[in-house]
Design a protein around this motif. Structure first.
Motif, mmCIF file in Angstrom:
data_model
loop_
_atom_site.group_PDB
_atom_site.id
_atom_site.type_symbol
_atom_site.label_atom_id
_atom_site.label_comp_id
_atom_site.label_asym_id
_atom_site.label_seq_id
_atom_site.Cartn_x
_atom_site.Cartn_y
_atom_site.Cartn_z
ATOM 1 N N THR A 15 0.849 -1.179 0.000
ATOM 2 C CA THR A 15 0.000 0.000 0.000
ATOM 3 C C THR A 15 0.885 1.229 0.000
ATOM 4 O O THR A 15 2.072 1.138 0.327
ATOM 5 N N THR A 16 0.313 2.355 -0.399
ATOM 6 C CA THR A 16 1.023 3.638 -0.366
ATOM 7 C C THR A 16 0.137 4.643 0.362
ATOM 8 O O THR A 16 -1.064 4.402 0.537
ATOM 9 N N PRO A 17 0.693 5.781 0.742
ATOM 10 C CA PRO A 17 -0.144 6.803 1.378
ATOM 11 C C PRO A 17 -0.961 7.615 0.367
ATOM 12 O O PRO A 17 -1.680 8.524 0.748
ATOM 13 N N LYS A 187 5.786 1.745 7.492
ATOM 14 C CA LYS A 187 5.985 3.169 7.746
ATOM 15 C C LYS A 187 4.757 3.717 8.441
ATOM 16 O O LYS A 187 3.728 3.062 8.517
ATOM 17 N N GLU A 188 4.827 4.936 8.836
ATOM 18 C CA GLU A 188 3.779 5.586 9.612
ATOM 19 C C GLU A 188 2.384 5.499 9.002
ATOM 20 O O GLU A 188 1.408 5.289 9.684
ATOM 21 N N HIS A 189 2.256 5.645 7.684
ATOM 22 C CA HIS A 189 0.948 5.691 7.039
ATOM 23 C C HIS A 189 0.529 4.339 6.474
ATOM 24 O O HIS A 189 -0.215 4.280 5.515
ATOM 25 N N ALA A 190 0.952 3.264 7.071
ATOM 26 C CA ALA A 190 0.723 1.944 6.484
ATOM 27 C C ALA A 190 -0.722 1.477 6.565
ATOM 28 O O ALA A 190 -1.153 0.695 5.763
ATOM 29 N N HIS A 191 -1.482 1.944 7.504
ATOM 30 C CA HIS A 191 -2.815 1.381 7.705
ATOM 31 C C HIS A 191 -3.896 2.412 7.392
ATOM 32 O O HIS A 191 -3.729 3.587 7.669
ATOM 33 N N PRO A 192 -5.045 1.935 6.869
ATOM 34 C CA PRO A 192 -6.127 2.854 6.526
ATOM 35 C C PRO A 192 -6.740 3.499 7.756
ATOM 36 O O PRO A 192 -6.633 3.021 8.838
#
Length: 192
Positions: A15-17, A187-192
């Motif tokens: 996934t990406t941010p 990384k910090e933004h890995a999860h929805p």
């Protein structure tokens, strides 16, 4: 990112941010928005816009905020060769991206199919089925997890009972035939 123990026919989910990744994760209620296939040392094959391609793994994951690697529990060199061969043929042919199929898979499988019975869901299924008419059917175009699942189907090592054209990345990652190899990126933004 340590990729030393990845082998041909391993799967990577990521996934990406970015907004597109967020929309895919939201629509499919999943942690991941993309699936790709390891084709060799530091090489991968992925179905992306505008077409299927083979490239360096780092190119595929350059924007990833989360990436995990899985392997089929019954993987052998024989199966791996067949799986990579199928995917590579589509990379060499530059098989186009299947936008309607990607949307359909999220509508039908994502969030327990909550969008499948809507008017929009019906129209998306019709468009995707219309695009699949002809000798090649759904193999004329691919979205990411469709290419991966279809390569396994063709090799005789299915990942799921669902047809390849109807499974989004998050649902494919949950296939009971897969085992986690390693977490590649968090990384910090890995999860929805």
């Amino acid at each position: 990112m340590d990729i030393s123990n990845l082998r041909a026919a391993d799967l990577v989910f990521s996934t990406t941010p970015g907004a597109q990744s967020g929309a895919i994760r939201f629509g499919s209620c999943a942690k991941v928005s993309h699936a790709l296939l390891i084709s060799g040392p530091n090489q991968c094959i992925e179905a992306v816009q505008p077409h299927t391609r083979e490239t360096k793994l780092g190119n595929c994951l350059v924007k990833a905020s989360y990436a995990v690697a899985f392997r089929h529990k019954r993987m052998t060199p024989f199966f791996a060769k067949k799986i990579v061969k199928f995917a590579r043929q589509h990379a060499e042919a530059r098989t186009p991206y299947d936008l309607f199929g990607a949307i359909r898979s999220g509508v039908e499988m994502g969030c327990k199919g909550r969008f499948a019975k809507t008017g929009t869901g019906f129209r998306i299924r019709l468009l995707d089925d219309h695009n699949a008419v002809g000798e090649q059917g759904h193999d004329r175009t691919f979205f990411c997890s469709e290419l991966v699942a279809r390569a396994f189907e063709v090799a005789g090592l299915r990942l799921t009972n669902r047809p390849a054209h109807a499974i989004p990345p998050g649902a494919l990652m949950e296939a009971p035939e897969l085992k986690l190899i390693k977490i590649l990126i968090t990384k910090e933004h890995a999860h929805p």
